[in-house]
Design a protein around this motif. Sequence first.
Motif, PDB file in Angstrom:
ATOM      1  N   ALA A 174       0.842  -1.191   0.000  1.00 47.66           N
ATOM      2  CA  ALA A 174       0.000   0.000   0.000  1.00 47.66           C
ATOM      3  C   ALA A 174       0.879   1.244   0.000  1.00 47.66           C
ATOM      4  O   ALA A 174       2.090   1.165   0.252  1.00 47.66           O
ATOM      5  CB  ALA A 174      -0.906  -0.013   1.231  1.00 47.66           C
ATOM      6  N   GLN A 182      -2.311  -3.740  -0.843  1.00 54.42           N
ATOM      7  CA  GLN A 182      -3.487  -3.512  -1.669  1.00 54.42           C
ATOM      8  C   GLN A 182      -3.707  -4.727  -2.562  1.00 54.42           C
ATOM      9  O   GLN A 182      -2.785  -5.195  -3.225  1.00 54.42           O
ATOM     10  CB  GLN A 182      -3.316  -2.263  -2.539  1.00 54.42           C
ATOM     11  CG  GLN A 182      -3.456  -0.956  -1.768  1.00 54.42           C
ATOM     12  CD  GLN A 182      -3.360   0.252  -2.673  1.00 54.42           C
ATOM     13  OE1 GLN A 182      -2.980   0.146  -3.835  1.00 54.42           O
ATOM     14  NE2 GLN A 182      -3.710   1.413  -2.144  1.00 54.42           N
ATOM     15  N   PHE A 232      -7.853  -2.513   0.487  1.00 62.38           N
ATOM     16  CA  PHE A 232      -6.746  -2.367   1.426  1.00 62.38           C
ATOM     17  C   PHE A 232      -6.789  -3.488   2.453  1.00 62.38           C
ATOM     18  O   PHE A 232      -7.816  -3.738   3.078  1.00 62.38           O
ATOM     19  CB  PHE A 232      -6.813  -1.015   2.141  1.00 62.38           C
ATOM     20  CG  PHE A 232      -5.766  -0.848   3.213  1.00 62.38           C
ATOM     21  CD1 PHE A 232      -4.433  -0.701   2.875  1.00 62.38           C
ATOM     22  CD2 PHE A 232      -6.127  -0.861   4.548  1.00 62.38           C
ATOM     23  CE1 PHE A 232      -3.461  -0.566   3.863  1.00 62.38           C
ATOM     24  CE2 PHE A 232      -5.173  -0.736   5.538  1.00 62.38           C
ATOM     25  CZ  PHE A 232      -3.833  -0.583   5.199  1.00 62.38           C
TER      26      PHE A 232
END
Length: 265
Positions: A174, A182, A232
């Motif tokens: 991420a 992610q 996420f």
Amino acid sequence: MKNVGEARGTPRGVPQEELAAGLRSDRSTRNRVARSILDHGPSTVAALAERLGLTQAAVRRHLDALVSDDVVEAREQRVYGARTRGRPAKVFALTDCGRDAFDQSYDKLAADALRWIAEHEGGQEAVAAFARARLAAQAGAYREAIEAAAPGERTEALAKALSVDGYAATARSAPHPQRGEQLCQHHCPVAHVAEQFPQLCEAETEVFSQLLGTHVQRLATIAHGDGVCTTFIPKAGHAAQASQFSQNDQQDHTASASTAGRNPA
């Protein structure tokens, strides 16, 4: 229509955002090539180049990818009447698989069925129940893949399992790597239906949370106009804070997902 022709491999040294933009452009052009063949019938490279405003070299490159993906096939051009000298021109025609890629009747059927469920069998909650049941039926294979993976590789394992079902999924760090990863789905087989029934996306997010054993956040979806469905996944130790990100953090994540994959159209 469904995207035809997915890229294979990732060139080293190419920024992820630049690569994603290039892949979207290639898929869009290949879709145009395939659509032109659908509309005009078996076509030569020269005819496609003229209709689409491309060079013949570019058309050949996209045709090679479409042939590799079993979307089009090369044939000898049929000649009616006296055959002229020289080798018959090669034309490219859609395969059965290629024609199926343009068939949206199943999307319409699915949307009509869900609309009927909503109107006659319990409203939007009935649609949500159907979406959860559908994802639960798919989750078995995903669960096996995740349980077989090391703790730090579970998001990657889920991405690979999703790719088997046509989601072209990848896992990456991420924007704040210390907080998590992610999960990016570059294709969604049910995107056209999910535009009308977001319960499909919501059920998918719930299943991801259950499979990974942590709270997850959906940051972007293809159905809502983003080019990539982005979820996420917090790292261990940050799961408790995942649902309490500041507004600035949420905007950073969403901007990143949208920039990397928003539909150019």
